[in-house]
Design a protein around this motif. Sequence first.
Motif, short mmCIF file in Angstrom:
data_model
loop_
_atom_site.label_atom_id
_atom_site.label_comp_id
_atom_site.label_asym_id
_atom_site.label_seq_id
_atom_site.Cartn_x
_atom_site.Cartn_y
_atom_site.Cartn_z
N THR A 32 0.82 -1.04 0.17
CA THR A 32 -0.05 0.07 -0.16
C THR A 32 1.03 1.34 0.06
O THR A 32 1.56 1.40 0.75
CB THR A 32 -0.81 -0.07 1.21
N CYS A 35 0.63 8.25 -2.98
CA CYS A 35 1.44 8.88 -4.00
C CYS A 35 1.57 10.33 -3.72
O CYS A 35 0.77 11.07 -3.35
CB CYS A 35 0.30 8.87 -5.39
N VAL A 57 -2.10 -3.09 -10.32
CA VAL A 57 -2.49 -1.73 -9.45
C VAL A 57 -3.86 -1.52 -8.89
O VAL A 57 -4.58 -1.31 -9.79
CB VAL A 57 -1.61 -0.59 -9.96
N ARG A 58 -4.14 -1.78 -7.78
CA ARG A 58 -5.39 -1.53 -7.23
C ARG A 58 -5.60 0.07 -6.96
O ARG A 58 -4.68 0.61 -6.35
CB ARG A 58 -5.92 -2.53 -6.26
N GLY A 59 -6.83 0.54 -7.00
CA GLY A 59 -6.88 2.03 -6.52
C GLY A 59 -7.30 2.95 -7.44
O GLY A 59 -7.51 2.47 -8.53
N PRO A 60 -7.58 4.20 -7.21
CA PRO A 60 -7.34 4.57 -5.96
C PRO A 60 -8.11 4.08 -4.74
O PRO A 60 -9.27 4.00 -4.98
CB PRO A 60 -7.55 6.21 -6.09
N LEU A 90 -1.00 7.72 -11.69
CA LEU A 90 -1.26 7.45 -10.12
C LEU A 90 -1.34 9.05 -9.66
O LEU A 90 -0.78 9.64 -10.08
CB LEU A 90 -0.22 7.06 -9.42
N ARG A 94 -3.35 10.35 -3.36
CA ARG A 94 -4.18 9.20 -3.02
C ARG A 94 -3.41 8.02 -2.68
O ARG A 94 -2.11 7.78 -3.05
CB ARG A 94 -4.90 8.77 -4.47
N ARG A 95 -4.12 6.72 -2.44
CA ARG A 95 -3.44 5.44 -1.99
C ARG A 95 -3.75 4.48 -3.02
O ARG A 95 -4.92 4.43 -3.57
CB ARG A 95 -3.96 5.22 -0.43
N TYR A 96 -2.45 3.46 -3.30
CA TYR A 96 -2.90 2.38 -4.32
C TYR A 96 -2.32 1.24 -3.43
O TYR A 96 -1.46 1.32 -2.76
CB TYR A 96 -2.02 2.97 -5.40
#
Length: 861
Positions: A32, A35, A57-60, A90, A94-96
């Motif tokens: 996790t 960015c 890559v999952r997210g945001p 990205l 935000r988080r990924y």
Amino acid sequence: HLLPLHYDLELWPRVRPGQAGPFGFSGRVNITVRCRQDTDAAVLHSAGLRSRGAAAVRGPLPEAGAAVEVAGLRQEAAGEVAVLELRGRLRAGRRYVLQLGFQGRLEEDLDGLFLTRYTDQGRSRMLIASQLEPTYARTVYPCFDEPAMKATFNIRIIHDPSYVALSNMPAIDVSEMKDENGTLWSVTTFNTSLKMSTYLTAFVICDFDYVTRTERGNEIRIWARKEAVKNGYVDYALNITGQIFSFLEDLLNVSYPLPKTGEITDFLKRTRNQSKEMLRHFFLLFKWFGNLVTMKWWNDLWLNEGLASYFEYLGATFVEPRLSLDKIFYDHVVQPVLRDDNEIGVRSLSESEDKIKGSFSLMSLFDSITYNKGASVTWMLSAFLTEKLFIRALTSYLKEFSFSNANQDDLWTHIQMVIDAQDEVQLPVSVKQIMDSWTCQNGFPVITLNLTTGTISQEQFLNKKNENSTDSYNNTWIIPISWMRNGSSQPLMWLDKSSKVFPEMQVLESEYDWILLNVNLSGYYRVNYDQLNLNRLARLLENDPKAIPAVSRFQLIDDVFALTQFGYIQIETALELTKYLAREDELFIWNMVLLNLVPENLESTLKNYEVYPLLKKYLLKRMLPIYHYYAGFIRQNVDALEDDYFAQVYLEKLFATACWLGLQDCLNLSSELYAKWMDNPEYKIPFLIRRTVCCYGVAMGSDKEWNFAWEMYNHTASTKEDKDILLSAMSCAKESWLLYRYLQYGLSSTIFSSNCTSIIILYVVTKDIGHRIAWEFLTENWPLLSERYGKELLYDVLKVMGRFVNTDVQIQELQVFYNATLEEDERLATTLLLEITKSENVERRELLIKVANWLQKNVDD
């Protein structure tokens, strides 16, 4: 662009007990990240790993099902990175989650994730373990492998069900799963870790047992081989670990952050010396506290390791009050690094990041400068601040930076705050100015005292014998000078420029007026006294050696020999200070004197007919009191020496020298103990002097004694250490035919592995009569030896051979041999070696003539 927050890591070493290699491991990691700046690529560390399955890559987050499409994954071997190229971007803030599968090889070295073999209860076993400092985490799983990029970890290890898995945190679950072939594996899941650097993640898969106890609500487990646990070899470690924790918690006012402590150790035999074992425990445990605050980058590695080394000694003497802190610290830490720290190429403690990235490999930072100089400079800092203020500052530093990162300036700031808040300790300038002079400059100073004028001057300690070393440095340090006059301590002085007059240091005409600087070695420098003071100190030592504290006697003599070696003073001056030695009862001081007067690499040279008889007479007369004191214990009650730390470490050198000098009692004692062993192979020769007894037992005996050593060498129960002692002992034979036979045995590949052959040749070469025999053997069997063992053997042997080549005729002989046998490139290298030997021989001969002349005049004093 990305900052890691959390890792979900699964590791699966594909290893079954008893299986043959090669071995590999696979795994998956979900990282996790936050960015920090828009980007269309994710770059992370990866070295020697291959990708397995598709990366994603999952997210945001927290959007369910959202993803950023991955266009490709490329490995850049040179930069040790993996680059995820993305079809989208990205976004900052935000988080990924980066998802990667990987696989790698499990080697039998000691870096990264490795496999090692050992024997337990007579059976061969395998152990998988990790060593990730400084940058090996990236060889085990893709990660952001920088000390400042701390994150939390959830770790799962898949392993054979007959093994147990260990990691940084306690296990919270063990379940089962089947692989594609239907084979059963265990899955051990560990609790979420605290925030930590990647290099601190730890993985072990083993067949060990453990002992446990609880201290202040913390469970402590010590894991070791089943045999070691069963025989009680780990009890000592268990008993002191709790005390160590409590000591550190109380001292630093920082409570230990984990619910459980596990330590994995390998007690291959009963600890020879519990104090050493304890030092190691302290070091490991202080590193836990040191790891609460990690250096921002590797250029400040000394902050972690130097502080850890310092506390290692502080704590050891807390747990074992019989150990003398300052003696052990000076002997093990300060003195060895003063010997290393004056090479021109040596770096400073704290280098700039650019310099390290440009010219050093990170591994080269894990050296005596980082550990020993780091600890020595910390010792000096604690001495001039007082321990009370130092600990107060350290506590505040650990509190502020817990679970984060700091550099050395952060530590100086905390110390400065403590200094500013009190008025007992006054410093001449800021803590940062003082300490930068020690951590940001190479080397260290030597200070010179002139008693008539009271002037003290400083210069960098360099080898005066090197023409090019004198003009290139004008470093100055801000030096704390602790001193005593006629036995009473004086207020601390500071030397903050290249020279300064201290009127209080002028002495009177009386020969009983003397001055001693750097008392108890509180400063990291050497002292060069003028002749007047040295004469007074020499006289004082002869009349009342205890007037000078033991550590200061050690330092005085050590400094004088170092100053001789590097061309500041003459050897005669150093020898004057050895006259008092009949009254010296400290083994650690004797050890240092013997290392200077009878260095191991000079034994055969010193055997020359001019020096040896004089040295024998001069030294033995002075060694007898301390020799007889310890020989009494060896004969009557050797167990009483269990708690004598320096006897454990240094008695061997004292006895070896006494036997080498032909002391009849020493030779008789060796023969008696060796004969006892021959009568009853179950008898154990006292470990403290086993090497000497075996050597002189063989030397004083005939082929019967030699054959017994040979038989015991081939005995299956012999440990590696015993085998080495016997390999050495068999080269001590005084009959040349035994040595010829020994070398001949050495050629037999059925009896010995190749590295034993070169060790045998090296052992024989270093003995008086062995030198010629080994040389003839080498030249006669050269074709066979070079075909079987290659260049390595040759260089090892030739290096040692050079030390025993004393005449130009012998050098000529070697040169002829090289010309006949070597390829041109090898010839160049070995010829260079010979040139160095030649000049060393000239220097050594000049020195020996001086020593012989001095002994001639003083031998009857």
